[in-house]
Every structure is written in C-alpha cells, then in structure tokens.
Enzyme design. Structure first.
Site, PDB file in Angstrom:
ATOM      1  N   ASN A 138      29.969  47.507  38.756  1.00  0.00           N
ATOM      2  CA  ASN A 138      31.237  48.469  39.191  1.00  0.00           C
ATOM      3  C   ASN A 138      31.608  48.682  37.546  1.00  0.00           C
ATOM      4  OD1 ASN A 138      33.006  50.100  39.505  1.00  0.00           O
ATOM      5  ND2 ASN A 138      34.935  49.188  40.086  1.00  0.00           N
ATOM      6  N   TRP A 139      30.790  49.347  36.596  1.00  0.00           N
ATOM      7  CA  TRP A 139      31.123  50.009  35.307  1.00  0.00           C
ATOM      8  C   TRP A 139      33.054  50.214  35.141  1.00  0.00           C
ATOM      9  CZ3 TRP A 139      26.233  51.897  33.609  1.00  0.00           C
ATOM     10  CH2 TRP A 139      25.513  50.837  33.431  1.00  0.00           C
ATOM     11  N   LYS A 140      33.347  51.278  35.992  1.00  0.00           N
ATOM     12  CA  LYS A 140      35.050  51.357  36.072  1.00  0.00           C
ATOM     13  C   LYS A 140      35.225  52.166  34.929  1.00  0.00           C
ATOM     14  CE  LYS A 140      36.518  47.195  38.277  1.00  0.00           C
ATOM     15  NZ  LYS A 140      37.865  46.419  38.470  1.00  0.00           N
ATOM     16  N   HIS A 149      38.303  50.883  47.016  1.00  0.00           N
ATOM     17  CA  HIS A 149      38.464  50.123  46.069  1.00  0.00           C
ATOM     18  C   HIS A 149      40.209  50.772  45.434  1.00  0.00           C
ATOM     19  CE1 HIS A 149      39.082  47.912  42.080  1.00  0.00           C
ATOM     20  NE2 HIS A 149      37.588  47.405  42.150  1.00  0.00           N
ATOM     21  N   GLU A 187      37.651  42.381  48.896  1.00  0.00           N
ATOM     22  CA  GLU A 187      38.159  42.048  47.369  1.00  0.00           C
ATOM     23  C   GLU A 187      39.929  42.056  47.367  1.00  0.00           C
ATOM     24  OE1 GLU A 187      35.031  43.816  43.739  1.00  0.00           O
ATOM     25  OE2 GLU A 187      37.071  45.204  45.329  1.00  0.00           O
ATOM     26  N   GLY A 223      40.065  41.220  38.686  1.00  0.00           N
ATOM     27  CA  GLY A 223      39.851  41.090  37.181  1.00  0.00           C
ATOM     28  C   GLY A 223      41.632  40.316  36.251  1.00  0.00           C
ATOM     29  N   SER A 237      37.252  38.853  40.167  1.00  0.00           N
ATOM     30  CA  SER A 237      36.972  37.456  39.471  1.00  0.00           C
ATOM     31  C   SER A 237      35.514  36.954  39.283  1.00  0.00           C
ATOM     32  CB  SER A 237      38.500  37.209  39.052  1.00  0.00           C
ATOM     33  OG  SER A 237      39.483  37.538  38.535  1.00  0.00           O
ATOM     34  N   GLY A 292      32.867  43.440  38.350  1.00  0.00           N
ATOM     35  CA  GLY A 292      33.742  44.594  38.166  1.00  0.00           C
ATOM     36  C   GLY A 292      33.549  44.229  36.396  1.00  0.00           C
TER      37      GLY A 292
HETATM   38  P1  PGA Z   1      36.793  41.762  38.656  1.00  0.00           P
HETATM   39  O1  PGA Z   1      36.292  43.297  39.422  1.00  0.00           O
HETATM   40  O2  PGA Z   1      35.232  41.389  39.023  1.00  0.00           O
HETATM   41  O3  PGA Z   1      36.424  42.927  37.204  1.00  0.00           O
HETATM   42  O4  PGA Z   1      37.383  41.146  39.388  1.00  0.00           O
HETATM   43  C1  PGA Z   1      36.275  43.806  41.030  1.00  0.00           C
HETATM   44  C2  PGA Z   1      36.751  44.931  41.304  1.00  0.00           C
HETATM   45  O5  PGA Z   1      37.593  45.703  41.066  1.00  0.00           O
HETATM   46  O6  PGA Z   1      35.387  45.508  41.672  1.00  0.00           O
END
Ligand code: PGA
Length: 254
Positions: A9-11, A98, A170, A176, A216, A237
């Site tokens: 997930n590159w957001k 999400h 999640e 994050g 994470s 992410g």
């Molecule tokens: P993260 O994000 O790996 O940076 O915790 C995961 C996500 O938002 O799907």
C-alpha cells in the site's frame, strides 16, 4: 501450496517516475528469484495505475490494485473513480475499508458494503480491511468490534462472492506506529474471523478465505506474522514504499 500474498500500500507516496522505478526494481528482483511462493499486489495512486500496469508481465506474480473505489457504478461524482474505470485500467484488487478511509474520510459500514459490491460487480477482488482502535482492545471489546465490521459490510455476500474477498486484519493502533499485537492476539483474531465465516457460510469457505495481517510489518518482523496459523500474507504500508525496505522484506519471506 497457495502463494503468500504481499500487498504493498503506497498510500499517497511516490511520483510517477518513483513508482515506475520501484516497479522495475521489483520486476528485476522477481525475474532473478523465479519464485512461485509469492503473489505481490502493488497499490499505487489512481493516476499511476495505467503506467504501472504497462510495466507488468503476465509471467510474473505481480498484480495491480487500487487504494479505493467509488460505491456507485457511475454518475455525477466529480473527482471520484469507479470500479469499472479501475477494471479498464488493469486493476485486479482494491482496498476497501482501510482505517484511513474509515477514519479520515468517515466511510461507514454501509458505504463500504456498497464499495465491496461495486468492486465485485466489475470482477475486482476487494481487500477488505478491518481492525480495532486501541481502546476497544483495552476494553476487551475488539473481537465484537471486528465481527460487527464484517457483519455490516461483508456478510451479505453470496458464498461465491465472499470467496473472492481477501480480508486484512489491521489493528488501527498498529498502523504506522511500530506497535504490534503479539502473535497469540493475531492468531486469536484470525480464528474469530474464520469462525464468523464458518457460522454464516461453511467451514470450508472459512478455511479458503485468504486472511492478511497488516500494521507495522517490515523485513525484521514479517516472518513472525507469516508463521502465525491462519495468516496467508501481509498488507504493508511504510515498508513497501522504498526498494531498500521492500526488497529485504520480500527476501525475508522466501
Ligand atoms: P504500515 O501500514 O505498514 O505503515 O503500518 C499498513 C497499512 O496502512 O495498510
């Protein structure tokens, strides 16, 4: 054996050239590995989908997903993107629910159910995210919280439709932050998710549904998540955005 799913997930990160460069790096890495154990799903921004799609090759386990879709098939919705548009750009997967969409954009159970339907109507597989905020876990209500998310947005589907859905657990407080639940807590939640599906549908469908862990996840801890019973892959992410983090993560999986 089913391949391990790794969704990236590159957001709202990466310019077009940065996304193309990372995709090319991944393609070169995959060509060297010749692995059939992995299925990687790249989730770039809408505007880069077509360009990233043109780099992909059908002999590689690398597929394209979007980070969102609209809940209606088409119409006067300025600035929005329908699942038919995504399908026409080569998209095979889409994130729905999400925690950033639920929290920042106030997407509720009903709109998420409609997004799941809209994606499936175009042959796109939803990656449906569920997860509890930290206070639900401290109050021990996290399981009921997740069951409600599933009930309200997924369990109206037919068995054939549900079989197309990938569910990503999640915990909101793990995204994050570097904080992660212990392995037993993740295993317990995966078990509860499968139990809900077994009760509503059949034990065999519950067993077949692909479940991911997200929050994470990185090169150092990915193996510990994949070692948990019931975890079929990870949704990543931060650690998926740069080759220096993502390639070591993939290497740790193999
Ligand atoms: P993260 O994000 O790996 O940076 O915790 C995961 C996500 O938002 O799907």
């Amino acid at each position: 054996m089913k391949p391990i799913l790794i969704a990236a997930n590159w957001k709202m990160h990466k310019t077009l050239s940065e996304g193309q460069e990372l995709t090319s790096t991944l393609i070169n890495w995959l060509r060297r590995q010749k692995t059939s154990e992995l299925q990687i799903i790249l989730l770039p921004s809408f505007i880069h989908l077509t360009a990233i799609h043109s780099l992909l090759a059908s002999d590689l386990p690398l597929a394209l997903g979007a980070q969102n879709c609209h809940d209606k098939a088409s119409g006067a919705f300025t600035g929005e993107v329908s699942s038919a548009m995504l399908a026409s750009a080569g998209v095979q997967y889409v994130l729905v629910g999400h925690s950033e969409r639920r929290g920042v954009y106030q997407e509720d159970h009903e709109v998420l159910a409609a997004k799941v339907d809209a994606a499936l109507a175009e042959g796109i597989r939803p990656i449906f995210c569920c997860g509890e905020p930290s206070h639900e876990r401290t109050q021990h209500t996290h399981e009921a919280y997740i069951v409600k998310q599933l009930e309200k947005s997924l369990l109206h589907l037919s068995p054939a439709q549900l079989a197309q859905v990938i569910i990503a657990y999640e915990p909101v407080w793990a995204i994050g932050t570097g904080h992660i639940p212990d392995a037993d807590a993740i295993a317990a939640m995966q078990k509860s998710i499968r139990a809900v599906i077994a009760r509503r549908y059949t034990p065999s469908l519950a067993e077949d549904v692909r479940l991911l862990y997200g929050g994470s996840c990185n090169a150092q801890n990915v193996q510990s998540f994949l070692a948990i019973e019931g975890v079929d892959g990870v949704l990543v992410g931060n650690a998926s955005v740069q080759a220096k983090d993502f390639l070591p993560l993939l290497e740790a999986v193999l």
